[in-house]
Write a protein that holds these residues in place. Structure first.
Motif, mmCIF file in Angstrom:
data_model
loop_
_atom_site.group_PDB
_atom_site.id
_atom_site.type_symbol
_atom_site.label_atom_id
_atom_site.label_comp_id
_atom_site.label_asym_id
_atom_site.label_seq_id
_atom_site.Cartn_x
_atom_site.Cartn_y
_atom_site.Cartn_z
ATOM 1 N N UNK A 40 48.549 -11.110 47.629
ATOM 2 C CA UNK A 40 47.853 -12.242 48.239
ATOM 3 C C UNK A 40 48.786 -13.436 48.424
ATOM 4 N N UNK A 41 49.607 -13.719 47.428
ATOM 5 C CA UNK A 41 50.555 -14.829 47.522
ATOM 6 C C UNK A 41 51.571 -14.566 48.626
ATOM 7 N N UNK A 42 51.999 -13.321 48.760
ATOM 8 C CA UNK A 42 52.924 -12.958 49.833
ATOM 9 C C UNK A 42 52.285 -13.195 51.200
ATOM 10 N N UNK A 43 51.017 -12.812 51.355
ATOM 11 C CA UNK A 43 50.307 -13.054 52.619
ATOM 12 C C UNK A 43 50.196 -14.554 52.896
ATOM 13 N N UNK A 44 49.854 -15.328 51.866
ATOM 14 C CA UNK A 44 49.734 -16.781 52.037
ATOM 15 C C UNK A 44 51.076 -17.395 52.430
ATOM 16 N N UNK A 45 52.148 -16.920 51.795
ATOM 17 C CA UNK A 45 53.481 -17.430 52.092
ATOM 18 C C UNK A 45 53.876 -17.111 53.542
#
Length: 119
Positions: A104-109
């Motif tokens: 999820x953090x990768x997608x947000x980034x």
């Protein structure tokens, strides 16, 4: 007084608008005289802008990813939870919570970078 005399132009007011001069002849802007509690107004506005962007970016996540990110980081006035607490709540392993959080953090980034964000 400044705002009443400027009323004919439009109702938009900027925090950087000049509202007069001090005794030394220096220009005074609206932002200089607004009282703020505990936090600086500019910091508050910056944080609000960031939360608005984050809320927009959350739309790229699926429901489970969104739920984990919101609970993990205490977003939108929620309490922060540990990965273990989230795993117990969702009845999945802590390592699976960790993988979902990382994805999820990768997608947000990626969304942040796509929007032209810089660190």
């Amino acid at each position: 007084m400044y705002f009443r005399s400027n009323k004919k132009n439009n109702n938009n007011v900027s925090l950087n608008d000049s509202i007069g001069y001090d005794k030394d002849g220096n220009e005074i802007n609206l932002i200089d005289v607004i009282k703020s509690n505990n936090t600086e107004l500019t910091e508050f506005l910056h944080n609000k802008d960031n939360l608005d962007k984050l809320n927009k970016y959350l739309s790229v996540l699926n429901e489970r990813e969104k739920e984990i990110i919101i609970k993990r980081y205490g977003l939108f006035d929620n309490d922060e939870f540990t990965q273990k607490e989230i795993s117990e709540y969702l009845n999945i392993s802590r390592s699976y919570v960790s993988r979902i959080e990382k994805r999820a953090i990768t997608k947000l980034f990626r969304e942040f970078k796509r929007d032209g964000g810089e660190f």
